[in-house]
Motif scaffolding. Structure first.
Motif, PDB file in Angstrom:
ATOM      1  N   CYS A   1       1.449   2.960   0.886  1.00 60.21           N
ATOM      2  CA  CYS A   1       2.084   2.297   2.028  1.00 60.21           C
ATOM      3  C   CYS A   1       2.135   0.788   1.812  1.00 60.21           C
ATOM      4  O   CYS A   1       3.145   0.138   2.107  1.00 60.21           O
ATOM      5  CB  CYS A   1       1.321   2.616   3.321  1.00 60.21           C
ATOM      6  N   VAL A   2       1.040   0.213   1.296  1.00 60.38           N
ATOM      7  CA  VAL A   2       1.008  -1.224   1.013  1.00 60.38           C
ATOM      8  C   VAL A   2       2.004  -1.561  -0.084  1.00 60.38           C
ATOM      9  O   VAL A   2       2.702  -2.585  -0.034  1.00 60.38           O
ATOM     10  CB  VAL A   2      -0.412  -1.659   0.619  1.00 60.38           C
ATOM     11  N   GLU A   3       2.098  -0.693  -1.054  1.00 59.54           N
ATOM     12  CA  GLU A   3       2.950  -0.952  -2.218  1.00 59.54           C
ATOM     13  C   GLU A   3       4.432  -0.948  -1.854  1.00 59.54           C
ATOM     14  O   GLU A   3       5.204  -1.796  -2.330  1.00 59.54           O
ATOM     15  CB  GLU A   3       2.676   0.108  -3.291  1.00 59.54           C
ATOM     16  N   PHE A   4       4.852  -0.001  -1.017  1.00 55.81           N
ATOM     17  CA  PHE A   4       6.280   0.173  -0.739  1.00 55.81           C
ATOM     18  C   PHE A   4       6.757  -0.566   0.514  1.00 55.81           C
ATOM     19  O   PHE A   4       7.960  -0.755   0.685  1.00 55.81           O
ATOM     20  CB  PHE A   4       6.621   1.661  -0.608  1.00 55.81           C
ATOM     21  N   SER A   5       5.848  -0.939   1.380  1.00 55.97           N
ATOM     22  CA  SER A   5       6.260  -1.602   2.621  1.00 55.97           C
ATOM     23  C   SER A   5       6.602  -3.064   2.369  1.00 55.97           C
ATOM     24  O   SER A   5       6.155  -3.670   1.386  1.00 55.97           O
ATOM     25  CB  SER A   5       5.154  -1.488   3.669  1.00 55.97           C
ATOM     26  N   LYS A   6       7.387  -3.621   3.287  1.00 54.62           N
ATOM     27  CA  LYS A   6       7.800  -5.023   3.180  1.00 54.62           C
ATOM     28  C   LYS A   6       7.838  -5.645   4.563  1.00 54.62           C
ATOM     29  O   LYS A   6       7.861  -4.955   5.581  1.00 54.62           O
ATOM     30  CB  LYS A   6       9.185  -5.126   2.532  1.00 54.62           C
ATOM     31  N   GLY A   7       7.856  -6.975   4.571  1.00 51.19           N
ATOM     32  CA  GLY A   7       8.048  -7.692   5.819  1.00 51.19           C
ATOM     33  C   GLY A   7       6.949  -7.505   6.835  1.00 51.19           C
ATOM     34  O   GLY A   7       5.752  -7.439   6.513  1.00 51.19           O
ATOM     35  N   GLU A   8       7.359  -7.399   8.078  1.00 49.56           N
ATOM     36  CA  GLU A   8       6.423  -7.334   9.188  1.00 49.56           C
ATOM     37  C   GLU A   8       5.514  -6.114   9.111  1.00 49.56           C
ATOM     38  O   GLU A   8       4.317  -6.199   9.418  1.00 49.56           O
ATOM     39  CB  GLU A   8       7.215  -7.311  10.497  1.00 49.56           C
ATOM     40  N   ALA A   9       6.064  -4.963   8.704  1.00 48.66           N
ATOM     41  CA  ALA A   9       5.261  -3.736   8.622  1.00 48.66           C
ATOM     42  C   ALA A   9       4.136  -3.898   7.607  1.00 48.66           C
ATOM     43  O   ALA A   9       2.991  -3.482   7.850  1.00 48.66           O
ATOM     44  CB  ALA A   9       6.150  -2.556   8.255  1.00 48.66           C
TER      45      ALA A   9
END
Length: 465
Positions: free
Chosen positions: A348-356
């Motif tokens: 989740c940390v690897e693929f998420s971006k921005g505010e999320a």
């Protein structure tokens, strides 16, 4: 047997002995029904012919085509070629099914062939049409037209028994889809039936696809969980229309947590991932993400469910994954301390971006001290340090400040401290070393089973400094 018009002219001793054995077993008064049964059995045996070829037993090199509605060309028993041509039709037209229940197996059991019994009775089971077909454990995978095929029971017999055919060869040529109307669900849950349906769906017209779809749509959730039915659903998802795909989605999300329960199943997770690969419209994505977000924690902590979350992270946009990631962030500690959860949290940390992503990192950082001492959570903290983002690293070091000595003596925390030493800047690593040396128990670190590794890492970093 030989006195009745010489119907049986066997040229091999084993068959003569077998027939004689049958005569001796049944020399008892017979009723009219038994006489009728005998007449039918004799009719069956009259179609058998056994012959030698140059005095040598015949063994077919291959029998890949000896099934599904065709007469056997070169089968053999005990090395003797036998002709079964027309035998299946005879069974259907002469009412032998009634005789089977009266003990047909007494007549078609051949004792002492190659040192063991061959019992043809155990080789046949009723098929979905009410006919007889060979058991799937035999050398044939079944006869759709009702031909009887024997089952292998001895590995030392001819290659006819020892090999298995390629199942469902040209199946759709022998059994049109129309013949399966009303039986699709039953076929889909059968090992051979599901393969037949997959083969048919690969080449059938849209009309045929519609027929299959209408029969399974109300049971698609059930089929996704079935060991064989899930493959039929996967194939159907590939060939059906966009509208039908949407209807499948609506069916499996009709009740709360239904889609989540399917994802948690080892068979269901494959079917759901195939479905996710094929959805294209925003409406479909919204339906899926709304259903999955409800069970995000359960999915993240499950070996099967985590694959569905990973698929969403890799193939859907940040906007579509926003709600899913928010649920994960809200339950960060619970997920991070789970064996499967710690892995998917890193994804989740690897693929998420921005505010999320910022929110997710903030939640992990806030729980960093507790996670560092956990058997699974420490990997999540190390993953954040490995990103080598200065701001994230600084926030983590600040959260762990004052606890480095205690963490150094912890089995899992010592790994986190070493990671901090190697991934931080010079002034940051120096501050950690001074904290370790200034600890009241600094001397104990040298002899501690975990702390000594932290001291060794501190020496390596100090040399570099």
């Amino acid at each position: 047997m030989e006195q009745r018009n010489n119907r049986y002219q066997f040229q091999s001793a084993p068959f003569e002995a077998s027939v004689r054995h049958l005569n001796q077993r049944h020399l008892r008064p017979q009723t009219s029904s038994q006489n009728s049964c005998h007449d039918i059995i004799e009719s069956l045996f009259s179609r058998l012919s056994v012959s030698h070829h140059n005095g040598q037993p015949s063994f077919p090199a291959s029998y890949g085509d000896l099934f599904v509605g065709s007469a056997l060309d070169h089968p053999s028993v005990g090395g003797q070629p036998i002709s079964f041509q027309g035998m299946g039709q005879n069974l259907q037209n002469n009412g032998v099914n009634a005789c089977l229940s009266m003990g047909l197996h007494d007549y078609v059991s051949y004792p002492d062939m190659l040192g063991s019994n061959i019992d043809f009775w155990d080789s046949f089971i009723p098929d979905v049409n009410g006919l007889l077909r060979a058991d799937s454990s035999g050398f044939s995978n079944g006869s759709i037209n009702g031909y009887l095929l024997p089952k292998s029971q001895n590995s030392v017999r001819s290659s006819l028994y020892n090999k298995r055919p390629h199942r469902l060869q040209e199946s759709s040529n022998y059994l049109p889809l129309e013949n399966l109307r009303g039986r699709i669900l039953r076929f889909a849950k059968d090992q051979n039936g599901c393969r037949l349906l997959q083969s048919i769906l690969g080449s059938v017209t849209q009309e045929g696809i519609d027929m299959v779809f209408l029969e399974v749509i109300d049971y698609v959730g059930e089929l996704m969980l079935d060991p064989f039915g899930n493959y039929v659903v996967q194939k159907l998802v590939e060939v059906c229309s966009e509208e039908q795909r949407t209807q499948i989605l609506l069916t499996v999300t009709k009740s709360e947590f239904q889609l989540v329960r399917i994802c948690l199943n080892m068979h269901g997770t494959r079917a759901v991932q195939k479905l996710l690969e094929r959805i294209t419209s925003q409406q479909q994505v919204s339906v899926v993400m709304s259903a999955l977000s409800l069970g995000a924690v359960a999915l993240a902590k499950d070996m099967n469910g985590q694959h569905v979350i990973k698929h969403c992270l890799e193939h859907f946009s940040d906007e579509n994954n926003k709600y899913l990631l928010n649920v994960v962030a809200d339950n960060c500690f619970e997920i991070a301390t789970d064996k499967s959860g710690c892995c998917i949290l890193q994804q989740c940390v690897e693929f998420s971006k921005g505010e999320a992503r910022d929110r997710l990192v903030a939640e992990i950082t806030a729980n960093a001290l507790l996670l560092a001492e956990d058997g699974y959570g420490n990997y999540v903290v190390q993953h954040l340090l490995g990103l080598k983002v200065p701001q994230i690293t600084a926030n983590l070091l600040r959260q762990l400040e004052g606890s480095y000595a205690a963490l150094a003596c912890n089995k899992y925390g010592s790994n986190v401290v070493e990671k901090c030493l190697f991934e931080s800047r010079e002034e940051q690593s120096t501050q950690i070393i001074w904290e370790l040396l200034g600890s009241p128990n600094a001397s104990m670190l040298l002899v501690d089973s975990f702390g000594n590794y932290v001291i060794q890492s501190a020496l390596l970093v100090s040399k570099v400094v």
